[in-house]
Design an enzyme around this catalytic site. Structure first.
Site, PDB file in Angstrom:
ATOM      1  CB  THR A 105      36.385  43.414  38.083  1.00 38.45           C
ATOM      2  OG1 THR A 105      34.981  43.640  38.256  1.00 38.45           O
ATOM      3  CG2 THR A 105      36.611  42.631  36.816  1.00 38.45           C
ATOM      4  CB  CYS A 149      28.719  47.345  42.216  1.00 41.64           C
ATOM      5  SG  CYS A 149      28.561  45.607  41.786  1.00 41.64           S
TER       6      CYS A 149
HETATM    7  N1  LIG Z   1      27.328  41.122  42.800  1.00 41.85           N
HETATM    8  C1  LIG Z   1      26.685  42.072  42.148  1.00 41.85           C
HETATM    9  O1  LIG Z   1      25.690  42.615  42.621  1.00 41.85           O
HETATM   10  C2  LIG Z   1      27.123  42.510  40.773  1.00 41.85           C
HETATM   11  C3  LIG Z   1      26.224  43.185  39.953  1.00 41.85           C
HETATM   12  C4  LIG Z   1      26.610  43.549  38.682  1.00 41.85           C
HETATM   13  C5  LIG Z   1      27.909  43.279  38.254  1.00 41.85           C
HETATM   14  N2  LIG Z   1      28.785  42.648  39.069  1.00 41.85           N
HETATM   15  C6  LIG Z   1      30.116  42.343  38.543  1.00 41.85           C
HETATM   16  O2  LIG Z   1      30.143  40.969  38.182  1.00 41.85           O
HETATM   17  C7  LIG Z   1      31.439  40.410  38.421  1.00 41.85           C
HETATM   18  C8  LIG Z   1      31.313  39.216  39.345  1.00 41.85           C
HETATM   19  O3  LIG Z   1      30.842  39.672  40.601  1.00 41.85           O
HETATM   20  P1  LIG Z   1      30.264  38.680  41.702  1.00 41.85           P
HETATM   21  O4  LIG Z   1      29.639  39.536  42.732  1.00 41.85           O
HETATM   22  O5  LIG Z   1      29.452  37.617  41.062  1.00 41.85           O
HETATM   23  O6  LIG Z   1      31.602  38.041  42.270  1.00 41.85           O
HETATM   24  P2  LIG Z   1      31.692  36.804  43.260  1.00 41.85           P
HETATM   25  O7  LIG Z   1      32.956  36.968  44.012  1.00 41.85           O
HETATM   26  O8  LIG Z   1      30.407  36.614  43.988  1.00 41.85           O
HETATM   27  O9  LIG Z   1      31.839  35.543  42.283  1.00 41.85           O
HETATM   28  C9  LIG Z   1      32.901  35.339  41.450  1.00 41.85           C
HETATM   29  C10 LIG Z   1      33.208  33.842  41.409  1.00 41.85           C
HETATM   30  O10 LIG Z   1      34.250  33.648  40.466  1.00 41.85           O
HETATM   31  C11 LIG Z   1      35.116  32.637  40.964  1.00 41.85           C
HETATM   32  N3  LIG Z   1      36.393  32.753  40.259  1.00 41.85           N
HETATM   33  C12 LIG Z   1      37.404  33.622  40.454  1.00 41.85           C
HETATM   34  N4  LIG Z   1      38.375  33.441  39.533  1.00 41.85           N
HETATM   35  C13 LIG Z   1      37.955  32.422  38.748  1.00 41.85           C
HETATM   36  C14 LIG Z   1      38.514  31.769  37.622  1.00 41.85           C
HETATM   37  N5  LIG Z   1      39.690  32.123  37.120  1.00 41.85           N
HETATM   38  N6  LIG Z   1      37.819  30.766  37.055  1.00 41.85           N
HETATM   39  C15 LIG Z   1      36.619  30.377  37.556  1.00 41.85           C
HETATM   40  N7  LIG Z   1      36.035  30.971  38.629  1.00 41.85           N
HETATM   41  C16 LIG Z   1      36.701  31.974  39.207  1.00 41.85           C
HETATM   42  C17 LIG Z   1      35.164  32.901  42.443  1.00 41.85           C
HETATM   43  O11 LIG Z   1      35.574  31.748  43.153  1.00 41.85           O
HETATM   44  C18 LIG Z   1      33.714  33.299  42.736  1.00 41.85           C
HETATM   45  O12 LIG Z   1      32.919  32.185  43.118  1.00 41.85           O
HETATM   46  C19 LIG Z   1      32.286  41.553  38.965  1.00 41.85           C
HETATM   47  O13 LIG Z   1      32.946  42.183  37.907  1.00 41.85           O
HETATM   48  C20 LIG Z   1      31.256  42.500  39.550  1.00 41.85           C
HETATM   49  O14 LIG Z   1      31.710  43.830  39.587  1.00 41.85           O
HETATM   50  C21 LIG Z   1      28.417  42.224  40.316  1.00 41.85           C
END
Ligand SMILES: NC(=O)c1ccc[n+]([C@@H]2O[C@H](COP(=O)([O-])OP(=O)(O)OC[C@H]3O[C@@H](n4cnc5c(N)ncnc54)[C@H](O)[C@@H]3O)[C@@H](O)[C@H]2O)c1
Length: 415
Positions: A81, A255
């Site tokens: 996001t 984040c």
């Molecule tokens: N990384 C963190 O430390 C953290 C911690 C808490 C919350 N979050 C939240 O969690 C969510 C994910 O973050 P993240 O860091 O894991 O992101 P990321 O970019 O590491 O991973 C997201 C994955 O989703 C895939 N993707 C995108 N669109 C897709 C779709 N339509 N179908 C299937 N796969 C798809 C991407 O290719 C990617 O591999 C975000 O909202 C983020 O704010 C992240």
């Protein structure tokens, strides 16, 4: 029959979640990134967060085609996001994931979102796209929201040990999700009274952190002109039981530097423009520039010509002990510095310059024998605390230690 769980998005959040659930349940993972899926199929996490042994220790299947998940009965969405250029929420990933799930959705399924959003987004943006399937929430399927709270690069607070919030559109789904998450967590699972409450709880965790860090960053900038070391002030103030020990620094990543804009956007759309939240964002966004100006002043004080300065730059990722470079303010600082100092060598044990479309020189070892005019410590990777600056100082003009990792010394400046 035990449910099969489909994880949509296998990034920093989705992969650890999928692996933890796979210890007790049937889990299928889907990601649109074919390269990521191909490497996970070989047991390799290219973010370097999870070792191959851990991936191969559980029975889990990774796919780049959503149809593979058609028999799942619980779908958990962990897609990004981010923000658009104008700092407005970018829901495109959530929208595409919801559209994909709508094509797989069956009676009795539960769809859970874990991505960070503003209160209301799951029901206002994702739900209508699920209902395109012609199935109706709480009649045919259920909706859930369970924010992820992992702290990337932190081996102590992990998916299993951090209390998890769950929420759902109806009581049965809430119980199912509670039992599901509790089956793999050692920490408590907390049932929030509504999806909106769970969404708001997550986003304010990061807003609170952003605001608190902005306050100490503002104090750091203020105290610099008073010639007082903010870290010494914080050490002294922290002796009081209720003083919150936040430390100044660069606030980047996806984040803390992003989520407040989601909340602000919702708030503005409801007629209230947040003040503290935007001030905090402004201050934290200003820090790389402030450090850059201060650093250039120090170079001039040491009579080092900026264009000729040899800089050793320690840490380029968005935070300590991770390879994640997204929205890294250490990188912004290095880029700003590169406009005047051409001679920058970067040492980051987690990130070696791969996939970085910018010409920086990286070294894979700390170049202890080379001479540098300035050493900038931008990220407090644990390995850096083992560096002995006093040994290095004979070969370095001065040190700019943004994170106050080193003991104070007359040739070590801090933020
Ligand atoms: N990384 C963190 O430390 C953290 C911690 C808490 C919350 N979050 C939240 O969690 C969510 C994910 O973050 P993240 O860091 O894991 O992101 P990321 O970019 O590491 O991973 C997201 C994955 O989703 C895939 N993707 C995108 N669109 C897709 C779709 N339509 N179908 C299937 N796969 C798809 C991407 O290719 C990617 O591999 C975000 O909202 C983020 O704010 C992240």
């Amino acid at each position: 029959m035990k449910p099969s769980i489909g994880i949509i998005g296998l990034g920093y959040v989705g992969l650890p979640l999928a692996l933890a659930l796979a210890e007790k349940h049937t889990v299928l993972g889907y990601d649109t990134n074919k390269e990521r899926v191909a490497s996970l199929q070989k047991g390799v996490d290219n973010t370097k967060e999870i070792p191959t042994e851990e991936i191969q220790a559980v029975s889990i299947h990774f796919f780049d085609q959503p149809q593979a998940l058609k028999h799942c009965s619980i779908y958990i969405v962990t897609v990004p996001t981010p923000l658009k250029e104008d700092n407005l929420p970018d829901f495109s990933y959530l929208e595409s994931a919801s559209t994909i799930i709508a094509q797989l959705l069956k009676i009795g399924d539960i769809v859970v979102y874990e991505s960070t959003v503003y209160p209301g987004a799951t029901e206002e943006i994702c739900l209508p796209l699920l209902e395109v399937s012609s199935l109706k929430v709480d009649i045919d399927f259920s909706l859930g929201y369970s924010p992820e709270r992992i702290n990337v690069g932190d081996p102590h607070n992990t998916f299993k040990t951090i209390p998890k919030i769950v929420s759902a559109s109806n009581k049965d789904a809430l119980e199912t999700l509670y039992t599901l998450y509790q089956s793999v967590l050692s920490a408590e699972v907390y049932k929030a009274p509504s999806i909106k409450v769970a969404e708001a709880a997550k986003v304010i965790e990061n807003v609170q952190r952003d605001v608190n860090i902005a306050l100490v960053n503002e104090l750091a900038m203020m105290f610099k002109s008073f010639k007082i070391d903010i870290h010494e002030v914080l050490n002294a103030a922290s002796t009081k039981w209720n003083f919150l020990n936040f430390r100044p620094g660069l606030v980047g990543g996806h984040c803390i530097g992003i989520d407040p804009y989601y909340l602000a956007h919702k708030s503005i759309s409801m007629g209230y423009k947040p003040e503290i939240l935007f001030s905090a964002r402004k201050i934290n966004e200003e820090i790389p520039n402030f450090v850059l100006k201060d650093l250039i002043q120090k170079l001039s004080f040491h009579k080092i010509k900026t264009s000729k300065a040899k800089v050793l730059f320690l840490g380029i990722t968005f935070k300590e002990n991770t390879s994640d470079i997204r929205n890294s303010k250490a990188l912004s600082l290095a880029l700003g510095l590169k406009k005047t100092c051409k001679n920058i060598l970067i040492y980051d044990p987690y990130f070696k310059g791969e996939d970085l479309n910018i010409e920086f020189e990286f070294t894979s070892n700390l170049p202890e024998e080379q001479k540098f005019d300035v050493l900038v410590l931008a990220v407090a990777h644990s390995l850096f605390s083992k560096i002995k600056p006093l040994t290095l100082l004979s070969k370095v003009g001065f040190v700019y230690d943004i994170k106050a990792v080193f003991e104070p010394h007359e040739k070590i400046y801090r933020l």
